[in-house]
Design an enzyme around this catalytic site. Sequence first.
Site, PDB file in Angstrom:
ATOM      1  N   HIS A 120       1.914   2.736  -7.514  1.00  0.00           N
ATOM      2  CA  HIS A 120       2.133   3.727  -6.461  1.00  0.00           C
ATOM      3  C   HIS A 120       3.031   4.814  -7.030  1.00  0.00           C
ATOM      4  O   HIS A 120       3.857   4.566  -7.909  1.00  0.00           O
ATOM      5  CB  HIS A 120       2.815   3.024  -5.284  1.00  0.00           C
ATOM      6  N   ASP A 197       8.202  -3.874  -7.717  1.00  0.00           N
ATOM      7  CA  ASP A 197       7.925  -3.159  -6.479  1.00  0.00           C
ATOM      8  C   ASP A 197       7.211  -4.126  -5.548  1.00  0.00           C
ATOM      9  O   ASP A 197       6.021  -4.405  -5.701  1.00  0.00           O
ATOM     10  CB  ASP A 197       7.057  -1.934  -6.770  1.00  0.00           C
ATOM     11  N   GLN A 200       4.183  -4.063  -1.053  1.00  0.00           N
ATOM     12  CA  GLN A 200       3.015  -4.726  -0.468  1.00  0.00           C
ATOM     13  C   GLN A 200       3.161  -6.245  -0.518  1.00  0.00           C
ATOM     14  O   GLN A 200       2.824  -6.942   0.435  1.00  0.00           O
ATOM     15  CB  GLN A 200       1.749  -4.299  -1.211  1.00  0.00           C
ATOM     16  N   LYS A 223       6.704  -1.633   6.221  1.00  0.00           N
ATOM     17  CA  LYS A 223       5.477  -2.356   5.898  1.00  0.00           C
ATOM     18  C   LYS A 223       5.574  -3.829   6.300  1.00  0.00           C
ATOM     19  O   LYS A 223       4.555  -4.506   6.451  1.00  0.00           O
ATOM     20  CB  LYS A 223       5.160  -2.236   4.402  1.00  0.00           C
ATOM     21  N   CYS A 359      -1.615   7.517  -2.725  1.00  0.00           N
ATOM     22  CA  CYS A 359      -0.400   7.696  -3.516  1.00  0.00           C
ATOM     23  C   CYS A 359      -0.513   7.001  -4.873  1.00  0.00           C
ATOM     24  O   CYS A 359       0.470   6.449  -5.391  1.00  0.00           O
ATOM     25  CB  CYS A 359       0.836   7.196  -2.768  1.00  0.00           C
TER      26      CYS A 359
END
Length: 401
Positions: A120, A197, A200, A223, A359
């Site tokens: 991303h 990261d 998600q 999220k 993105c």
Amino acid sequence: MFQPSPWRADFPAIAALQRQHQTYLDSAATTQKPQALLDALSHYYSHGAANVHRAQHLPGALATQAFETSRDKVAAWLNAADSRQIVFTHGATSALNLLAYGLEHHFEAGDEIAVSALEHHANLLPWQQLAHRRNLRLVVLPLDAHGRIDLDQALQLIGPRTRVLAVSQLSNVLGTWQPLPALLAHARAQGALTVVDGAQGVVHGRHDVQQLDCDFYVFSSHKLYGPDGVGVLYGRTQALERLRHWQFGGEMVQLAEYQSASFRPAPLGFEAGTPPIAGVIGLGATLGYLASLDASAVEAHETSLHQHLLRGLADREGVRILGAPQTALASFVIEGVHNADIAHLLTEQGIAVRAGHHCAMPLLKGLGLEGAIRVSLGLYNDSDDVQRFFAALDQGLELLR
């Protein structure tokens, strides 16, 4: 057969969206919010808002207590060893920028930063710009045919000049879990710091940062069914000590004089100014709600819906699914149909999905695409949502072909 969501009624917005004839299938972008979060926000604002870590009056003490209780809940959610390893930011993007600036002094010209080809923008651009500032080499780890980081090539590319490895846990475009254990272990052996990261990944299953053994892990509240404007940075204690302060003012100051100042260590030292107090308290309430659910039932529900989605896409002529999605989402293109055209027709029929580059422009460009449609699922979705998507997709394709 109809597959209901046992938790659908816990999210008031879903009923509101239904009254607007909207089917929400864009949870990878942001999620709808549970009643527990709405109640926490209402309670905080209606019972006396106050700033944290500074006032001695009762409202300030109560706000600080609630704020720090949320820090404890985040630490427990991630199985961090100490709640002082949890820094609140204004989002995952903010956390990653904090790391890129806070670690900058460790780099010398010619050092390397490794990222993957599926990142991303939030986990690409901070490192890219750091590389520009310090004359570093940005190494991009390639993908295999399934949309996962090619482990054999990655192990060759991560070497003694690698200072940071920054990779996603779960791709927001391809829906693929990345081979983190081998990647992180190899990077550590090379002396590199490791950044995950989890924007998600954190949404799907509980992830133990001690077992993952990364130096830093970041995610966004919004999220994970929490409020927007809040992010989390977990850091191993020794890794946090390597960060330099990058924003100044407010409660991060330990002692200030006109010509000099000293600053607090993590976490407060990296929470300059008034933090997103209500949002942090709301995130704590959301984690409390999520912790009350049967995790295996949630996983089974999401898996079943995801398989339904993948089967339906595979059955339709001309549909190409990107990668080999494993969890909660699927991105696809349709032969001879522009993604913006089908997205427009889905929108007209009340189907809320995402279209475009998600993105992740370099990833889409590498796939030879200008964009794709992404359908993403939340624990509140049911099988009727997926069926409405397919009915709208079929109608759109009938018009376009």
